[in-house]
Design an enzyme around this catalytic site. Structure first.
Site, PDB file in Angstrom:
ATOM      1  N   LEU A 103      38.469   3.424  72.929  1.00  0.00           N
ATOM      2  CA  LEU A 103      39.453   2.893  73.874  1.00  0.00           C
ATOM      3  C   LEU A 103      40.665   3.791  73.716  1.00  0.00           C
ATOM      4  CD1 LEU A 103      39.269  -0.989  73.336  1.00  0.00           C
ATOM      5  CD2 LEU A 103      38.585   0.267  75.379  1.00  0.00           C
ATOM      6  N   ASP A 104      41.265   4.229  74.814  1.00  0.00           N
ATOM      7  CA  ASP A 104      42.357   5.186  74.668  1.00  0.00           C
ATOM      8  C   ASP A 104      43.627   4.518  74.140  1.00  0.00           C
ATOM      9  OD1 ASP A 104      43.733   4.057  76.795  1.00  0.00           O
ATOM     10  OD2 ASP A 104      43.217   5.615  78.233  1.00  0.00           O
ATOM     11  N   TRP A 105      44.613   5.345  73.869  1.00  0.00           N
ATOM     12  CA  TRP A 105      45.850   4.894  73.221  1.00  0.00           C
ATOM     13  C   TRP A 105      46.505   3.750  73.971  1.00  0.00           C
ATOM     14  CZ3 TRP A 105      51.066   4.785  74.537  1.00  0.00           C
ATOM     15  CH2 TRP A 105      51.965   4.639  73.467  1.00  0.00           C
TER      16      TRP A 105
END
Length: 271
Positions: A103-105
């Protein structure tokens, strides 16, 4: 305490039947003493067990965690920029574990963490088709025609995490509907959608909505196959054996074979 033949088999030395033969022939020692009785039990974590003079190590306990990744954490083991990583949230897990997919930042929600390499590989293969559901807030309200376009699949430029030339791909069909929750008004100007994908590409959801002229403001993963997000941000829990079994069943049968032509074994990102 476990039977010796079970311990030997779990360590990958031999099958249980072969392990019984090794014990009966006097080739197994426990704490320096030769053992020939098949009913003998030992503690694989404490006892020193040797087979034909070779010390065997207990099979590592498999750990499967469901973590609520908050925004502001990167899904990596370490970060060269010094940002917080998801590893900071699972310090008390008791084993060295790794994230399954990413999951991205700026995204949040359900993230699996495990040291079970076999299961992680199954889940992240492109052929797995395990559905993952996200709550997605967009800027402006897309038309029904735009949503139908996303449901059918749109052409996006896929960002590659590794060095290489980005490529143009068409996304697989997706399930998309207005989120049904008490806080969302029927004609909300910046609505939430429930989006379910069976594939994963780098920042896929963001690129999909950009293709119909809408910026994604927030992404929260709420389901992963049979699992639902049921812990608070930054918290985690262990999966029950039944949940792990359900995850395995959720993998499409074709993905369980190691040599399916046309499929790519990749680490997937759905956000």
């Amino acid at each position: 305490m476990e039977r010796l033949q079970k311990i030997i088999a779990a360590a990958g030395i031999a099958s249980r039947r072969k392990a019984e033969e090794l014990i009966a022939s006097g080739r197994v020692q426990v704490n320096g003493k030769t053992v020939t009785e098949l009913g003998t039990k030992a503690d694989p974590q404490r006892d020193h067990i040797r087979v034909s003079g070779k010390l065997i190590r207990a099979a590592e306990e498999k750990i499967h965690l469901l973590l609520y990744k908050p925004k502001g954490y990167v899904t990596t083991v370490s970060d060269p920029e010094g940002r917080p990583t998801v590893m900071d949230l699972v310090r008390g897990a008791g084993a060295r574990i790794y994230p399954v997919g990413r999951l991205d930042w700026g995204s949040e929600g359900l993230l699996l963490m495990t040291n079970d390499g076999e299961l992680a590989h199954l889940l992240t293969r492109a052929a797995s088709h395990v559905p993952k559901t996200y709550m997605v807030k967009v800027s402006g309200k897309p038309t029904e025609a735009a949503i139908n376009k996303l449901r059918a699949g749109v052409t996006i430029v896929e960002e590659l995490r590794e060095r290489g030339k980005p490529k143009t791909v068409k996304t697989a069909p997706a399930r998309i509907q207005l989120a049904q929750n008490a806080s969302q008004k029927k004609d909300a100007p910046n609505p939430w959608y429930e989006v379910t994908l069976i594939e994963g590409r780098n920042r896929q959801i963001r690129h999909m909505f950009e293709q119909v002229g809408h910026h994604v403001e927030k992404i929260k993963r709420i389901r992963y196959g049979p699992l639902r997000l049921d812990v608070e941000p930054g918290e985690y829990r262990k999966l029950a054996a039944a949940e792990v079994a359900a995850l395995r069943r959720a993998v499409r049968p074709q993905a369980r074979t190691s040599t399916q032509p046309g499929y790519r074994g990749t680490t997937l990102r759905h956000d």
